[in-house]
Design a protein around this motif. Structure first.
Motif, short mmCIF file in Angstrom:
data_model
loop_
_atom_site.label_atom_id
_atom_site.label_comp_id
_atom_site.label_asym_id
_atom_site.label_seq_id
_atom_site.Cartn_x
_atom_site.Cartn_y
_atom_site.Cartn_z
N SER A 128 6.56 22.78 6.38
CA SER A 128 6.89 23.55 7.59
C SER A 128 5.93 23.26 8.73
CB SER A 128 6.92 25.04 7.27
OG SER A 128 5.63 25.47 6.84
N GLY A 129 4.70 22.80 8.43
CA GLY A 129 3.73 22.52 9.48
C GLY A 129 3.74 21.10 10.00
N GLY A 130 4.47 20.21 9.36
CA GLY A 130 4.52 18.83 9.83
C GLY A 130 4.53 17.86 8.67
N CYS A 131 4.24 16.60 8.97
CA CYS A 131 4.30 15.52 7.99
C CYS A 131 2.93 14.85 7.88
CB CYS A 131 5.36 14.51 8.40
SG CYS A 131 7.02 15.21 8.50
N ARG A 132 2.81 13.92 6.98
CA ARG A 132 1.54 13.25 6.68
C ARG A 132 1.32 12.07 7.61
NH1 ARG A 132 -0.36 13.35 1.25
NH2 ARG A 132 0.75 15.32 1.41
N LEU A 133 0.10 11.96 8.11
CA LEU A 133 -0.32 10.81 8.92
C LEU A 133 -1.47 10.12 8.21
CD1 LEU A 133 -0.19 9.15 11.59
CD2 LEU A 133 -1.90 10.75 12.50
N LEU A 134 -1.26 8.86 7.85
CA LEU A 134 -2.32 8.06 7.23
C LEU A 134 -3.02 7.26 8.32
CD1 LEU A 134 -0.33 6.55 4.20
CD2 LEU A 134 -1.61 8.70 4.31
N VAL A 135 -4.33 7.16 8.22
CA VAL A 135 -5.14 6.37 9.13
C VAL A 135 -5.82 5.32 8.27
CG1 VAL A 135 -6.92 6.40 10.91
CG2 VAL A 135 -5.52 8.45 10.51
N LEU A 136 -5.44 4.06 8.48
CA LEU A 136 -5.87 2.97 7.60
C LEU A 136 -6.58 1.89 8.40
CD1 LEU A 136 -2.45 2.58 5.75
CD2 LEU A 136 -4.40 3.97 5.02
N TYR A 150 0.84 -1.21 0.00
CA TYR A 150 0.00 0.00 0.00
C TYR A 150 0.87 1.25 0.00
CZ TYR A 150 -3.56 3.37 1.45
OH TYR A 150 -4.40 4.45 1.53
N LEU A 151 1.89 1.27 0.86
CA LEU A 151 2.76 2.44 0.95
C LEU A 151 3.58 2.64 -0.31
CD1 LEU A 151 3.95 2.18 4.66
CD2 LEU A 151 2.16 3.66 3.70
N ARG A 152 4.06 1.56 -0.89
CA ARG A 152 4.83 1.67 -2.14
C ARG A 152 3.96 2.27 -3.24
NH1 ARG A 152 7.72 -4.08 -1.57
NH2 ARG A 152 9.59 -3.37 -0.49
N ASP A 207 -7.04 -2.20 19.47
CA ASP A 207 -8.12 -3.09 19.04
C ASP A 207 -7.77 -3.85 17.76
OD1 ASP A 207 -8.34 -1.16 17.02
OD2 ASP A 207 -10.34 -0.51 17.62
N GLY A 208 -6.61 -3.57 17.16
CA GLY A 208 -6.17 -4.26 15.96
C GLY A 208 -6.90 -3.85 14.70
N ARG A 209 -7.73 -2.84 14.80
CA ARG A 209 -8.58 -2.41 13.69
C ARG A 209 -7.92 -1.40 12.76
NH1 ARG A 209 -14.23 0.84 14.82
NH2 ARG A 209 -14.82 1.16 12.65
N THR A 210 -7.10 -0.53 13.33
CA THR A 210 -6.59 0.62 12.58
C THR A 210 -5.08 0.71 12.67
OG1 THR A 210 -8.65 1.77 13.07
CG2 THR A 210 -6.82 3.12 12.33
N MET A 211 -4.46 1.03 11.54
CA MET A 211 -3.02 1.24 11.47
C MET A 211 -2.78 2.73 11.25
SD MET A 211 0.03 -0.33 11.42
CE MET A 211 -0.19 -2.00 10.88
N LEU A 212 -1.94 3.31 12.09
CA LEU A 212 -1.51 4.69 11.91
C LEU A 212 -0.14 4.64 11.26
CD1 LEU A 212 -2.45 6.19 15.39
CD2 LEU A 212 -3.83 6.11 13.31
N TYR A 244 -5.63 -2.68 3.05
CA TYR A 244 -5.88 -1.48 3.84
C TYR A 244 -6.79 -0.52 3.08
CZ TYR A 244 -2.29 -3.04 6.97
OH TYR A 244 -1.58 -3.78 7.87
N ARG A 245 -7.61 0.20 3.84
CA ARG A 245 -8.52 1.20 3.30
C ARG A 245 -8.34 2.48 4.11
NH1 ARG A 245 -13.58 3.09 4.79
NH2 ARG A 245 -13.66 1.71 6.57
N SER A 246 -8.18 3.59 3.40
CA SER A 246 -7.96 4.87 4.08
C SER A 246 -9.24 5.36 4.76
CB SER A 246 -7.49 5.92 3.07
OG SER A 246 -7.38 7.18 3.72
#
Length: 178
Positions: free
Chosen positions: A76-84, A39-41, A60-65, A91-93
């Motif tokens: 400058s404000g930060g980086c990306r956080l994916l919630v999957l 998914y990340l690639r 709960d094993g349901r969600t990957m951050l 994985y589904r976003s």
């Protein structure tokens, strides 16, 4: 058994036996998941050689951050956080927070049946850093922690899933690709 799985299995066994703090086992990064790497690639495409990621599974094993760092993911404000959300090996976003800084926390407060995420907000014109609670709206997590519906919080109970001092893993091209 891959060598990288053995330390995690030992830590989990010790935590269950009471001989090792459970928090230490919970903070161990999840083993590399082939579905997540694929998914990340796919998401990183031309940025594979500069992308690093830190992943944490919710209790709960349901969600990957997945906290992505590198020139393609950070400003400058930060980086990306994916919630999957995990569904078997895929994985589904359910969210993509555009400007987040670690530590990333899973808060006790909830919105629409999911726990809010706590992210640090700084830079990008914000001179005093603070933590924001990023809520779930029933379909997705809010995209930007600097505007509503995200809210500034102080001392909210929760647990840290991604620490600020974690260097992240490199996301490298697939072995069958040049």
């Amino acid at each position: 058994m891959p060598d990288r799985l053995l330390p995690m299995m030992i830590a989990a066994a010790l935590a269950l036996s009471g001989s090792f703090p459970a928090a230490a086992a919970a903070q161990a990064p999840p083993p590399e998941d082939p579905g997540l790497i694929a998914y990340l690639r796919q998401r990183a495409l031309g940025a594979l050689d500069t992308t690093r990621y830190t992943a944490a599974l919710t209790p709960d094993g349901r969600t990957m951050l997945v906290y992505l760092t590198g020139p393609s993911w950070c400003g400058s404000g930060g980086c990306r956080l994916l919630v999957l959300d995990r569904a078997g090996g895929t994985y589904r976003s359910v969210g993509e927070i555009s400007v987040a800084r670690a530590p990333i926390r899973l808060l006790e407060r909830q919105s629409h049946g999911r726990r809010d995420l706590g992210v640090q907000v700084a830079g990008g014109g914000i001179t005093e850093a603070y933590e924001a609670a990023v809520p779930f709206d029933g379909r997705r997590y809010a995209r930007n922690p600097t505007v509503a519906p995200a809210v500034r919080i102080e001392d909210a109970p929760g647990e840290t899933l991604i620490r600020a001092d974690e260097p992240g893993r490199p996301l490298v091209p697939s072995p069958d690709k040049p």
